[in-house]
Design an enzyme around this catalytic site. Structure first.
Site, PDB file in Angstrom:
ATOM      1  N   HIS A 207       0.519  11.768   0.928  1.00 34.13           N
ATOM      2  CA  HIS A 207       0.088  11.167   2.191  1.00 34.13           C
ATOM      3  C   HIS A 207       0.914  11.607   3.382  1.00 34.13           C
ATOM      4  CE1 HIS A 207       3.462   8.539   1.272  1.00 34.13           C
ATOM      5  NE2 HIS A 207       3.457   8.147   2.519  1.00 34.13           N
TER       6      HIS A 207
HETATM    7  C1  UD1 Z   1       3.155   4.551   6.468  1.00 31.52           C
HETATM    8  C2  UD1 Z   1       4.650   4.832   6.684  1.00 31.52           C
HETATM    9  C3  UD1 Z   1       5.170   5.709   5.550  1.00 31.52           C
HETATM   10  C4  UD1 Z   1       4.813   5.140   4.196  1.00 31.52           C
HETATM   11  C5  UD1 Z   1       3.301   4.931   4.138  1.00 31.52           C
HETATM   12  C6  UD1 Z   1       2.828   4.390   2.820  1.00 31.52           C
HETATM   13  C7  UD1 Z   1       5.424   5.033   9.024  1.00 31.52           C
HETATM   14  C8  UD1 Z   1       5.866   5.998  10.037  1.00 31.52           C
HETATM   15  N1  UD1 Z   1       4.880   5.560   7.914  1.00 31.52           N
HETATM   16  O1  UD1 Z   1       2.490   5.808   6.586  1.00 31.52           O
HETATM   17  O2  UD1 Z   1       6.587   5.792   5.654  1.00 31.52           O
HETATM   18  O3  UD1 Z   1       5.227   6.040   3.190  1.00 31.52           O
HETATM   19  O4  UD1 Z   1       2.959   4.002   5.181  1.00 31.52           O
HETATM   20  O5  UD1 Z   1       1.424   4.345   2.809  1.00 31.52           O
HETATM   21  O6  UD1 Z   1       5.563   3.847   9.213  1.00 31.52           O
HETATM   22  N2  UD1 Z   1      -4.942   3.524   7.488  1.00 31.52           N
HETATM   23  C9  UD1 Z   1      -6.025   2.881   6.958  1.00 31.52           C
HETATM   24  N3  UD1 Z   1      -5.845   1.640   6.442  1.00 31.52           N
HETATM   25  C10 UD1 Z   1      -4.646   1.007   6.423  1.00 31.52           C
HETATM   26  C11 UD1 Z   1      -3.536   1.672   6.989  1.00 31.52           C
HETATM   27  C12 UD1 Z   1      -3.699   2.925   7.512  1.00 31.52           C
HETATM   28  O7  UD1 Z   1      -7.123   3.407   6.937  1.00 31.52           O
HETATM   29  O8  UD1 Z   1      -4.566  -0.124   5.916  1.00 31.52           O
HETATM   30  C13 UD1 Z   1      -5.088   4.875   8.018  1.00 31.52           C
HETATM   31  C14 UD1 Z   1      -5.314   4.869   9.511  1.00 31.52           C
HETATM   32  O9  UD1 Z   1      -6.193   5.880   9.820  1.00 31.52           O
HETATM   33  C15 UD1 Z   1      -3.937   5.226  10.049  1.00 31.52           C
HETATM   34  C16 UD1 Z   1      -3.397   6.138   8.962  1.00 31.52           C
HETATM   35  O10 UD1 Z   1      -3.938   5.628   7.744  1.00 31.52           O
HETATM   36  O11 UD1 Z   1      -3.975   5.833  11.290  1.00 31.52           O
HETATM   37  C17 UD1 Z   1      -1.913   6.146   8.877  1.00 31.52           C
HETATM   38  O12 UD1 Z   1      -1.406   4.817   8.772  1.00 31.52           O
HETATM   39  P1  UD1 Z   1       0.086   4.476   9.277  1.00 31.52           P
HETATM   40  O13 UD1 Z   1       0.471   3.089   8.951  1.00 31.52           O
HETATM   41  O14 UD1 Z   1       0.251   4.913  10.687  1.00 31.52           O
HETATM   42  O15 UD1 Z   1       0.978   5.472   8.431  1.00 31.52           O
HETATM   43  P2  UD1 Z   1       0.925   5.886   6.893  1.00 31.52           P
HETATM   44  O16 UD1 Z   1       0.553   7.312   6.821  1.00 31.52           O
HETATM   45  O17 UD1 Z   1       0.203   4.918   6.032  1.00 31.52           O
END
Ligand code: UD1
Length: 365
Positions: A207
């Site tokens: 991811h």
């Molecule tokens: C976040 C953490 C990362 C961790 C990961 C585990 C930061 C910088 N990153 O990354 O350290 O390893 O979580 O998963 O805090 N999205 C969904 N549903 C959700 C959450 C996210 O669809 O419930 C999608 C959205 O499009 C979002 C993208 O995933 O923009 C990224 O989510 P985000 O929380 O920004 O970062 P992660 O890549 O999940």
């Protein structure tokens, strides 16, 4: 007087760090733990199912922040959490891990002069292109109490000039979650449910933006995995970001059509750990999975140029690989004998009580 303690949970890797501590603090009369969910992860599969598996109650406060750019997400958490702190005046704030919400809540609380403790402090990859590294450095710079998982983290903090009196080596809290649910994980038979034989499949999770946001790198990873799947069935639970990038780069159909590759939705904690515990190997870019595989003695190939968890390479089963070295490393891992569980000091399922004792000393000096 009871101390009101906020525990901040935000994203998937936080929940297994918060749960054992919340359960432990609820047993302590001097403390009133309050669970705050920032809403960084909001999908049922990324959040709710973890609450269920880990026995977490519904959060006392949900900030509903959601997704956004780094600045948007960090700022939104800071604004919402500052308001909550003003309204509820906690005696201590506990943040865990290294996600954006960890740093945002630590900053918001410290600006209100509230005491902050960081659980999983001191980890450093030295790679400031990773958002998590910035979150770790900033959080540790402002935290009053730094709970570390391993001695290398203590060394990092001392090198950065942190007062040693603030550093407490408590061990790895995620092992507490695993031990708390060991029997249910063993009873789950995640492999059997997917029609896989124990010890004869691999688990892959990806991811990190560096791996999945760039078409070329994701394409090369997909090729390496497709080649490996011809020799060892692979289960690939897809993070929402990875699923959307695969679709965007037109790789999802190719992956889904590859024999031996089982695409899955993100899995709940018990189902996922059950799959990992019986796997022949794991390939990942996660932080926590490097630790869980080390603890369980499952060979782990980490698709990153560095790790903030070097102890998993030194004392555990972890090996860093690149897209170029992944195919060779897979072949080597398959040719070698299965690994043995490793013992890492204080990764023993008793971290939560050590944290609770340290907090009690800080609350009632
Ligand atoms: C976040 C953490 C990362 C961790 C990961 C585990 C930061 C910088 N990153 O990354 O350290 O390893 O979580 O998963 O805090 N999205 C969904 N549903 C959700 C959450 C996210 O669809 O419930 C999608 C959205 O499009 C979002 C993208 O995933 O923009 C990224 O989510 P985000 O929380 O920004 O970062 P992660 O890549 O999940």
């Amino acid at each position: 007087m009871t101390a009101t303690v906020h525990l901040i949970a935000a994203a998937r890797p936080n929940f297994m760090k918060v749960a054992p501590l919340l359960h432990e603090l609820r047993r302590r009369a001097w403390c009133r733990p309050v669970l705050v969910h920032t809403g960084q992860h909001y999908d049922a599969a990324m959040s709710d199912v973890f609450f269920r598996d880990l026995g977490l109650p519904a959060p006392d406060h949900h900030l509903g922040v959601g997704s956004g750019s780094h600045a948007e997400q960090t700022a939104a958490v800071m604004v919402a959490y500052e308001r909550l702190c003003r309204e509820t005046q906690p005696d201590w704030v506990i943040v865990v891990g290294d996600v954006n919400s960890t740093m945002a809540c630590a900053l918001a609380a410290k600006k209100l002069c509230l005491p902050v403790a960081h659980l999983e402090a001191g980890l450093r990859s030295g790679d400031r292109t990773m958002p998590e590294e910035i979150n770790r450095v900033v959080t540790d710079a402002v935290a009053d109490l730094l709970w570390t998982p391993s001695a290398d983290a203590d060394d990092n903090l001392r090198r950065e000039g942190v007062d040693p009196a603030r550093i407490v080596l408590v061990g790895n809290i995620m092992i507490d979650s695993f031990e708390m649910l060991r029997d249910r994980i063993a009873a789950e038979d995640g492999a059997g449910r997917m029609g896989l034989a124990k010890g004869r499949y691999g688990v892959v999770t990806l991811h990190r933006p560096a791996n999945v946001d760039c078409r070329e790198s994701l394409e090369r990873i997909v090729e390496a995995l497709a080649a490996a799947a011809a020799r060892l069935p692979l289960v690939l639970p897809l993070h929402p970001r990875t699923r959307s990038r695969l679709a965007e780069f037109d790789l999802l159909h190719r992956l889904a059509a590859t024999p031996g590759l089982h695409l899955a939705e993100p899995l709940p904690y018990i189902a996922f750990m059950s799959l990992v515990a019986s796997a022949r190997l794991v390939a990942t870019d996660s932080g926590g999975i490097q630790e869980e595989t080390s603890y369980l003695g499952i060979p782990c190939l980490t698709l990153r140029p560095n790790t903030e968890r070097p102890i998993t390479v030194e004392l555990g089963t972890n090996r860093l690989v690149s897209v170029e070295t992944l195919p060779g490393a897979l072949t080597e891992a398959l040719g070698g004998a299965p690994a043995e569980p490793r013992s890492i000091p204080l990764w023993d399922g008793r971290t939560a009580p050590r944290v609770a004792e340290s907090l009690e000393r800080a609350c009632r000096p």
